[in-house]
Design a protein around this motif. Sequence first.
Motif, PDB file in Angstrom:
ATOM      1  N   TYR A 137      25.654  46.197 -23.194  1.00  0.00           N
ATOM      2  CA  TYR A 137      26.745  45.398 -22.664  1.00  0.00           C
ATOM      3  C   TYR A 137      27.364  45.956 -21.385  1.00  0.00           C
ATOM      4  O   TYR A 137      28.145  45.287 -20.742  1.00  0.00           O
ATOM      5  CB  TYR A 137      27.836  45.230 -23.728  1.00  0.00           C
ATOM      6  N   GLY A 138      27.023  47.139 -21.006  1.00  0.00           N
ATOM      7  CA  GLY A 138      27.635  47.698 -19.813  1.00  0.00           C
ATOM      8  C   GLY A 138      29.145  47.793 -19.961  1.00  0.00           C
ATOM      9  O   GLY A 138      29.688  47.842 -21.060  1.00  0.00           O
ATOM     10  N   TYR A 193      23.205  42.239 -21.869  1.00  0.00           N
ATOM     11  CA  TYR A 193      24.208  41.210 -22.087  1.00  0.00           C
ATOM     12  C   TYR A 193      25.348  41.464 -21.115  1.00  0.00           C
ATOM     13  O   TYR A 193      25.925  42.544 -21.081  1.00  0.00           O
ATOM     14  CB  TYR A 193      24.738  41.251 -23.521  1.00  0.00           C
ATOM     15  N   GLY A 194      25.683  40.453 -20.326  1.00  0.00           N
ATOM     16  CA  GLY A 194      26.769  40.586 -19.364  1.00  0.00           C
ATOM     17  C   GLY A 194      26.266  41.021 -18.005  1.00  0.00           C
ATOM     18  O   GLY A 194      25.230  41.677 -17.864  1.00  0.00           O
ATOM     19  N   ILE A 195      27.032  40.653 -16.985  1.00  0.00           N
ATOM     20  CA  ILE A 195      26.592  40.900 -15.611  1.00  0.00           C
ATOM     21  C   ILE A 195      26.552  42.388 -15.261  1.00  0.00           C
ATOM     22  O   ILE A 195      25.729  42.818 -14.448  1.00  0.00           O
ATOM     23  CB  ILE A 195      27.482  40.136 -14.602  1.00  0.00           C
ATOM     24  N   SER A 231      26.989  49.084 -10.587  1.00  0.00           N
ATOM     25  CA  SER A 231      27.909  48.211 -11.310  1.00  0.00           C
ATOM     26  C   SER A 231      27.921  46.820 -10.696  1.00  0.00           C
ATOM     27  O   SER A 231      27.651  46.638  -9.494  1.00  0.00           O
ATOM     28  CB  SER A 231      29.314  48.807 -11.273  1.00  0.00           C
ATOM     29  N   ALA A 232      28.283  45.832 -11.508  1.00  0.00           N
ATOM     30  CA  ALA A 232      28.384  44.455 -11.013  1.00  0.00           C
ATOM     31  C   ALA A 232      29.540  44.283 -10.040  1.00  0.00           C
ATOM     32  O   ALA A 232      29.624  43.261  -9.353  1.00  0.00           O
ATOM     33  CB  ALA A 232      28.536  43.491 -12.179  1.00  0.00           C
ATOM     34  N   ARG A 233      30.418  45.253  -9.965  1.00  0.00           N
ATOM     35  CA  ARG A 233      31.530  45.165  -9.014  1.00  0.00           C
ATOM     36  C   ARG A 233      31.024  45.142  -7.571  1.00  0.00           C
ATOM     37  O   ARG A 233      31.697  44.630  -6.684  1.00  0.00           O
ATOM     38  CB  ARG A 233      32.480  46.348  -9.195  1.00  0.00           C
TER      39      ARG A 233
END
Length: 734
Positions: A89-90, A198-200, A211-213
Amino acid sequence: MAKSGGKGPNKRKTGARGARRVWWKVWARRIVIWGGVLGMLGVIALGTAVYFAARNMPNYSTLMNSQNGQTIVVRARDGTEIVSLGPSYGQWLHSDEIPQVMKDAMVSVEDRRYYSHFGIDPIGLARALVVALRDDERVSATSTITQQLARNIFLNSNRTYDRKAREAVLAMALEWKFSKEQILELYLNKVYFGGGAYGIDSASRKFFSHSARQLSTAEAAIIAGLVKAPSRYSPTADVDAAVSRANVVLGQMRKYGAIGAEEAASVDVSAVKLKTEAGQNSIRYFTDWALPQLDLLLPSGNFEPIEVWTTIDIGMQRAATAAIKSNAPDGAQGALVSLDRDGAILAMVGGTDYVESSYNRATEAVRQPGSAWKLFVYLAALEAGYQPDDRVVDGPVTIGDWSPHNSGGNYAGEIDVRTAFAYSKNTVAAQLGNEVGFSTVASMARRFGITTPISTYPSMVLGTSEVRVIDMSRAFAEVAARGNSVEPYGIIKVVTAGGDVLYEHEEPRSVQLVPDYIAAGMTDLLQTAVNTGTGKAAQIGRPVAGKTGTTSSNKDGWFVGFSSGITTAVWMGRDDARAVAGLSGGRAPARAFAAYMRYAVKDRPVEKFDTDLKLPEWQLEPDDEWLYGDPEEDYYFIDEQGNLIEPGGLGDDDRGLDFPIEGEQLPRGEPTQPARPTMPGNGNSSQGGAPPAAASDDFLERATGQDLPGRQPQRRQQNVPSPSETPFGRLFEN
């Protein structure tokens, strides 16, 4: 009258038409009224269902913490992460931490009217129905982002009308209870992107190593494109498909105003740098074997993320993989299991390529071991009283209607047991198996951990019963452990993300399978097989003990052996059991064993084998005392059924031996018997039909650990251990 009569029919016709018009209006009015009523009831029912669904729905914080499965991080014995399985899930990114370009990409490609609908998209649904009726096709997918979130959290993916109806109700409930920003935040942190991500944030770290940031427009387009078909558009599986799908996303973003035409044209998706995925080929054979054991090791109901510390040594695993790949003949598969002295699995290879075939030949396949099976034949012979220096005859032999032959078709005549084993003489193995009993050999194999069915036909001594690689490695490891039991294991401990220990391996109670002097004698034979016999190719510059195995028509090749506390079993052959040209245990398998073991033992001290046959003191009494009994006390004979009988009928010179007295000439053409006395109670009769030689009471009591019937126990007052203190005595007591 005529005039009046002429108008009558026309009036009736006009009245009928009027009645029909009135009837139509009445039913139309009724349909509208009842339709409105039913519609209102439907709306009320729907509203009620949505209300109660929203009322019973978990709060936002609960939905944030819910997971679709358990994350398992598998570590090697040194703590190195070797694979991460299950959902990942990060980090949870709140709405203000998610780049706007990621939100725009997802909305543009998955639900362009997201900010204007109430959980379901009537316009999109109507358009889908029209297209389906026009083209005579099924209604295409019309799920909104909210519906997808409802399905991911609360439902399964079954394509039924019932599930779609519940999905719609839950989607409207979500819109009722939460804001659009909250729903989009939940969706972006929970939607599945493939590869367990799961999740960006998890997807971004998996595919781009950050990171997705920090997602760029091109990276956001790639991630948004994955939702439709994660496996098909995965950039690690098919880069071209991922780039093509990302360009579709960019086109949708430009079409609906998320980005301008100039920006869309400047984005080069193909230039995105993807994370290099570490190879996890052969290691998956091990994880596939070890991880299902968690169902037994861990308490039920545990779904929190865990770390599994295993026994695998990364360097040894690589060496094992290379050894199998470089030595397996063309078209053949290979398998390897390597155990430490305590049973810890250091390396496991179940095939030449996990991607091509995940079938684990190390733990699941059953194949004939050939002469490697002779380990159990000679263990049974040593337990019956043979020693490596005893003389046997390598010559033609027939047991029933079976006449085994040696590999080369020649016979060496009279040789010792050590040589017969080293050169894998089939005729000698057949004679030994026949003498000790084929069921005794089967029992020995079962005692040493063979779990597959075992035949007791005479040919079984040559390895016709199928076995598993892991079981053979265990059996040889138990010989290396001086006859003590060894239990293979792969999991050291299991801990939670917070460091709580859920399971920790405990060393099982060791059981002595055979006395240590028998294990020493077996090690003597195994060492000779490598030094001078069929296993020369397994030499690594330090003491090695092992045995080759080759089945008929070269269908299977084996080498199993040990050195410096490490035991390794190697098998090679075809999955379809067809012959492999030139395959024999002393060639490719032995070379693969040597290639792996040179690396495996390089940091371990050289260990010499203890092959001294230190027999128990009760077996080291003078021969005439133990064969004929103490002259000062009575003694008994034992008949073929093991019953005690009074002595009698024997002359002073008739000793009841089944071997020639030194210097005595045997008749020509008759095979010689092994130069050793018959063991008490083995059923063999002495030459000339005389009853078998008596064993003294003390011998029998020490061998069985029991007092003979009708006799008071009498022990000599000398340094002789009691039966419970001897390996045999403990065996009988157990």
